[in-house]
Scaffold this motif. Sequence first.
Motif, mmCIF file in Angstrom:
data_model
loop_
_atom_site.group_PDB
_atom_site.id
_atom_site.type_symbol
_atom_site.label_atom_id
_atom_site.label_comp_id
_atom_site.label_asym_id
_atom_site.label_seq_id
_atom_site.Cartn_x
_atom_site.Cartn_y
_atom_site.Cartn_z
ATOM 1 N N GLU A 1 -31.097 -39.488 6.890
ATOM 2 C CA GLU A 1 -30.997 -41.367 6.548
ATOM 3 C C GLU A 1 -30.176 -41.668 6.528
ATOM 4 O O GLU A 1 -29.099 -42.047 6.220
ATOM 5 C CB GLU A 1 -32.174 -40.943 5.465
ATOM 6 N N LYS B 1 -27.532 -41.508 8.804
ATOM 7 C CA LYS B 1 -27.779 -42.616 9.759
ATOM 8 C C LYS B 1 -27.281 -43.723 9.522
ATOM 9 O O LYS B 1 -26.549 -45.037 9.559
ATOM 10 C CB LYS B 1 -29.175 -42.992 9.485
ATOM 11 N N ARG B 2 -27.331 -44.333 7.556
ATOM 12 C CA ARG B 2 -27.089 -45.601 6.292
ATOM 13 C C ARG B 2 -25.546 -45.705 7.021
ATOM 14 O O ARG B 2 -25.523 -47.007 6.444
ATOM 15 C CB ARG B 2 -27.880 -45.377 5.497
ATOM 16 N N GLU B 3 -24.780 -44.554 6.675
ATOM 17 C CA GLU B 3 -23.618 -44.548 6.598
ATOM 18 C C GLU B 3 -23.008 -45.406 7.865
ATOM 19 O O GLU B 3 -21.359 -45.174 8.075
ATOM 20 C CB GLU B 3 -22.786 -43.398 5.910
#
Length: 144
Positions: free
Chosen positions: A134, A137-139
């Motif tokens: 997560e 993915k966010r980065e």
Amino acid sequence: MIDTREKQPYAFDSERVGMVRRALPAGDYSLAGHETEVAVERKSLADLLGTLTRGRRRFKAELKRLATYRFAAVVVEANFRDALTGNYNSQLKPNALIGSVMSITLDHGIPVFWLGDRQAAVAFTEWYLARCHEILKREGTSNE
């Protein structure tokens, strides 16, 4: 991802964590595409004792590699109380065991999680890898 040398691999929920077997540079579990920045090293108590005695040189090299990872952890399938009380089959004294484990965290910067048993360790590892995914993915660094 599961290291090909892992003799008793964890079974994860495939919806959360993919299970591909591949030789990993360090650790027993990782994320595809992030094999050199995410790793979990799994240890039963007997395995931990063995790596801290007979396999110490190899384990120190492994810790050195893991220390360069962004996300690395050692998961122990035992209770810390067993370490404190010497409730294990080894000549290694509790103080030496605990000192060595503290060194993993304090000298190498790798947290050690005492999960009590294999079932809890599987769940923790799955959650840990999913959370790392997560974050990546966010980065925008996840390969998904």
